[in-house]
Design a protein around this motif. Structure first.
Motif, PDB file in Angstrom:
ATOM      1  N   LYS A 179       0.810  -1.105   0.154  1.00 56.62           N
ATOM      2  CA  LYS A 179      -0.046   0.054  -0.078  1.00 56.62           C
ATOM      3  C   LYS A 179       0.839   1.355  -0.004  1.00 56.62           C
ATOM      4  O   LYS A 179       0.426   2.356  -0.680  1.00 56.62           O
ATOM      5  N   ASP A 180       1.959   1.175   0.634  1.00 53.23           N
ATOM      6  CA  ASP A 180       3.067   2.357   0.556  1.00 53.23           C
ATOM      7  C   ASP A 180       3.489   2.865  -0.821  1.00 53.23           C
ATOM      8  O   ASP A 180       3.642   3.898  -0.756  1.00 53.23           O
ATOM      9  N   ILE A 181       3.386   1.833  -1.752  1.00 51.18           N
ATOM     10  CA  ILE A 181       3.800   2.298  -2.996  1.00 51.18           C
ATOM     11  C   ILE A 181       2.941   3.285  -3.677  1.00 51.18           C
ATOM     12  O   ILE A 181       3.080   4.393  -4.268  1.00 51.18           O
ATOM     13  N   GLY A 187      -5.109  -5.753 -12.422  1.00 49.21           N
ATOM     14  CA  GLY A 187      -5.799  -4.601 -12.774  1.00 49.21           C
ATOM     15  C   GLY A 187      -7.003  -4.316 -11.803  1.00 49.21           C
ATOM     16  O   GLY A 187      -7.814  -3.529 -12.293  1.00 49.21           O
ATOM     17  N   ASP A 188      -7.076  -4.835 -10.676  1.00 52.27           N
ATOM     18  CA  ASP A 188      -8.281  -4.829  -9.731  1.00 52.27           C
ATOM     19  C   ASP A 188      -8.214  -3.208  -9.043  1.00 52.27           C
ATOM     20  O   ASP A 188      -7.291  -2.728  -9.214  1.00 52.27           O
ATOM     21  N   THR A 189      -9.440  -2.893  -8.712  1.00 49.71           N
ATOM     22  CA  THR A 189      -9.526  -1.668  -7.928  1.00 49.71           C
ATOM     23  C   THR A 189      -9.481  -2.062  -6.157  1.00 49.71           C
ATOM     24  O   THR A 189     -10.092  -2.947  -5.837  1.00 49.71           O
ATOM     25  N   ILE A 190      -8.181  -1.552  -5.788  1.00 48.50           N
ATOM     26  CA  ILE A 190      -7.972  -2.214  -4.312  1.00 48.50           C
ATOM     27  C   ILE A 190      -8.245  -0.795  -3.518  1.00 48.50           C
ATOM     28  O   ILE A 190      -7.762   0.118  -3.678  1.00 48.50           O
ATOM     29  N   THR A 191      -8.818  -1.341  -2.402  1.00 50.51           N
ATOM     30  CA  THR A 191      -8.762  -0.242  -1.256  1.00 50.51           C
ATOM     31  C   THR A 191      -7.668  -0.410   0.099  1.00 50.51           C
ATOM     32  O   THR A 191      -7.603  -1.508   0.381  1.00 50.51           O
ATOM     33  N   PHE A 192      -6.887   0.465   0.260  1.00 49.16           N
ATOM     34  CA  PHE A 192      -5.861   0.355   1.076  1.00 49.16           C
ATOM     35  C   PHE A 192      -6.003   1.322   2.257  1.00 49.16           C
ATOM     36  O   PHE A 192      -6.805   2.294   2.301  1.00 49.16           O
ATOM     37  N   VAL A 193      -5.957   0.718   3.479  1.00 45.09           N
ATOM     38  CA  VAL A 193      -6.270   1.751   4.821  1.00 45.09           C
ATOM     39  C   VAL A 193      -4.896   2.166   5.090  1.00 45.09           C
ATOM     40  O   VAL A 193      -3.888   1.449   5.303  1.00 45.09           O
ATOM     41  N   ASP A 194      -5.114   3.387   5.423  1.00 50.86           N
ATOM     42  CA  ASP A 194      -3.572   4.328   5.938  1.00 50.86           C
ATOM     43  C   ASP A 194      -4.002   4.353   7.425  1.00 50.86           C
ATOM     44  O   ASP A 194      -4.919   5.160   7.908  1.00 50.86           O
ATOM     45  N   GLU A 195      -3.375   3.538   8.106  1.00 45.19           N
ATOM     46  CA  GLU A 195      -3.576   3.440   9.796  1.00 45.19           C
ATOM     47  C   GLU A 195      -3.189   4.687  10.500  1.00 45.19           C
ATOM     48  O   GLU A 195      -3.580   4.932  11.291  1.00 45.19           O
ATOM     49  N   GLN A 196      -2.058   5.376   9.865  1.00 42.09           N
ATOM     50  CA  GLN A 196      -1.451   6.634  10.478  1.00 42.09           C
ATOM     51  C   GLN A 196      -2.610   7.591  10.368  1.00 42.09           C
ATOM     52  O   GLN A 196      -2.693   8.428  11.199  1.00 42.09           O
ATOM     53  N   LYS A 197      -3.250   7.894   9.323  1.00 41.99           N
ATOM     54  CA  LYS A 197      -4.274   8.852   9.184  1.00 41.99           C
ATOM     55  C   LYS A 197      -5.624   8.483   9.294  1.00 41.99           C
ATOM     56  O   LYS A 197      -6.583   9.235   9.294  1.00 41.99           O
ATOM     57  N   ASN A 198      -5.684   7.120   9.445  1.00 43.96           N
ATOM     58  CA  ASN A 198      -6.898   6.583   9.935  1.00 43.96           C
ATOM     59  C   ASN A 198      -7.850   6.928   8.715  1.00 43.96           C
ATOM     60  O   ASN A 198      -8.961   6.884   8.850  1.00 43.96           O
ATOM     61  N   THR A 199      -7.541   6.590   7.567  1.00 42.38           N
ATOM     62  CA  THR A 199      -8.298   6.826   6.338  1.00 42.38           C
ATOM     63  C   THR A 199      -8.168   5.682   5.359  1.00 42.38           C
ATOM     64  O   THR A 199      -7.050   4.823   5.555  1.00 42.38           O
ATOM     65  N   SER A 200      -9.060   5.417   4.555  1.00 41.02           N
ATOM     66  CA  SER A 200      -8.709   4.496   3.473  1.00 41.02           C
ATOM     67  C   SER A 200      -8.749   5.105   2.043  1.00 41.02           C
ATOM     68  O   SER A 200      -8.692   6.240   1.794  1.00 41.02           O
TER      69      SER A 200
END
Length: 435
Positions: free
Chosen positions: A220-222, A270-283
């Motif tokens: 996700k960090d990419i 080529g999927d649509t992926i949802t990542f969770v940013d734990e530091q900002k508490n956002t998706s």
């Protein structure tokens, strides 16, 4: 020929010659124009304008002597030879060049005194959309030419990279794998391309880890560190990918390499992926349909298994061994590199790069892409390396298997010693001690 078309031509070709790109191939504008006619690009324009454009193209194409391509240098030379110039005009041109010459010293560091180097400011040739100097479409050939100026050898790899970039620019994502020995140029190809295409992101494969591990670099960090537009149109180059694929079995028997491959699979699909940013508490949701993935690595086990030794007759009639790597397939990736079948099946092309020989490395040292020239440019100095030293470094680099990395390390180490003794010198002579 009308003045606008002529000015576009001269401006482009003078720029190419001045930047050292005389050897690059240029497409005959008649070829491009014909393709546009067949595709109906000019159907809506008035006949008068079409005839005017056709006349300009026919006159320009005469510089190619009916050939589909020609080098920039040859095209420029033919155009100049066919353009009548009076003595006064020649004198005026000479005056412009003389004024420019007065501002440089040709004897000290030719590379530094160039207004710009092809590596930094590669410009396209006249062509593409006729008579529009501000619009240029990268073609597979122009991308390859740019790589060819900056990367020695490895024709197949440069062609594959050019095709991937070309397809990626047209929203056709691709996934490829490049396998080859350390120092053969596989990662350098993408470093060079990243100077022209900012959507290329090179990451270190072994640093990637599974989602859920804290304090590490995740898939996700990419994406979450990039603007959305870039994140959804990246070429992700995973360096040292063979280390990423190696089995990494934890205490509970989980192969974490397979878990990382699972996450990569969604991107390659080529999927649509949802990542969770734990530091900002956002998706963060990313559409990966226009994301391409490139795996680069040495893949030593696979290449060793695919290397065949054949007998050749050398000088004096003695039998010599010649090594050649057979074509690698997705089954080889599965068998020798711990690559999951689902991943292997989504890699459209596998390219093997040749190991650079001592002769290859010596040629690199003598070329415009030599580590010597790069350090000269970076530090604003002149470096002279004698022929015996170049050969000794090339032999040692080939034997070490480190390629140009070895040469650059030896060069920088020797240069540091000389700069320590003479920090204000502008010219350094490097000669290795005789064995």
């Amino acid at each position: 020929m009308k003045r606008k078309a002529a000015k576009d031509f001269w401006k482009t070709y003078i720029s190419l010659i001045a930047r050292g790109c005389a050897h690059t191939k240029r497409v005959n504008p008649a070829v491009t124009f014909t393709k546009q006619v067949k595709s109906g690009d000019f159907d809506a324009i008035p006949d008068e304008k079409y005839c005017s454009m056709l006349d300009d193209v026919e006159q320009l194409s005469s510089f190619w002597d009916k050939m589909p391509t020609g080098t920039a240098g040859n095209v420029f030379q033919k155009a100049l030879a066919r353009t009548p110039l009076s003595e006064k005009e020649i004198s005026q041109l000479a005056g412009i060049l003389a004024s420019a010459s007065a501002n440089v010293s040709y004897m000290l560091n030719d590379e530094k005194n160039m207004a710009s180097s092809p590596d930094d400011n590669f410009e396209p040739a006249f062509g593409g959309t006729p008579f529009d100097e501000n619009k240029f479409e990268w073609t597979p050939q122009s991308i390859y030419n740019y790589l060819d100026y900056n990367i020695y050898g490895q024709t197949a790899a440069k062609r594959a990279a050019a095709m991937l970039i070309y397809n990626h620019l047209h929203n056709n994502s691709r996934n490829i794998l490049m396998a080859g020995a350390t120092g053969c140029g596989k990662t350098e190809i993408w470093r060079v391309l990243s100077k022209k295409f900012d959507f290329i992101k090179i990451i270190n494969g072994p640093q990637l880890c599974c989602d859920g591990w804290k304090g590490s670099y995740h898939i996700k960090d990419i994406f979450i560190s990039e603007p959305r537009e870039k994140a959804e149109s990246m070429v992700i180059v995973i360096d040292e990918a063979d280390k990423l694929f190696e089995p990494a079995v934890g205490g509970g028997g989980t192969d974490f390499s397979y878990k990382i491959q699972n996450e990569l699979l969604k991107i390659m699909d080529g999927d649509t992926i949802t990542f969770v940013d734990e530091q900002k508490n956002t998706s963060y949701t990313v559409d990966c349909s226009n994301v391409s993935v490139v795996f680069c690595g040495s893949f030593e086990t696979m290449l060793k298994a695919k290397t065949m030794d054949s007998g050749t007759i050398g000088f004096g009639g003695e039998l010599q061994k010649e090594s050649k790597i057979a074509e690698c397939t997705e089954e080889d990736l599965i068998a020798y590199a711990n690559v999951r079948r689902e991943i292997a099946g989504r890699i459209q092309q596998i390219i093997t790069l040749n190991k650079l020989s001592a002769d290859d490395l010596e040629k690199i040292l003598e070329s415009q892409i030599s580590p010597v020239k790069k350090i000269e440019k970076q530090q604003g100095i002149s470096i002279i390396v004698d022929e015996r030293t170049r050969r000794a470094w090339a032999d040692a680099a080939a034997e070490s298997g480190l390629g140009c990395r070895y040469i650059r390390s030896r060069l920088q180490s020797r240069l540091d010693d000389l700069v320590f003794e003479s920090p204000y010198a502008k010219e350094f002579v490097i000669s290795a001690p005789e064995s």
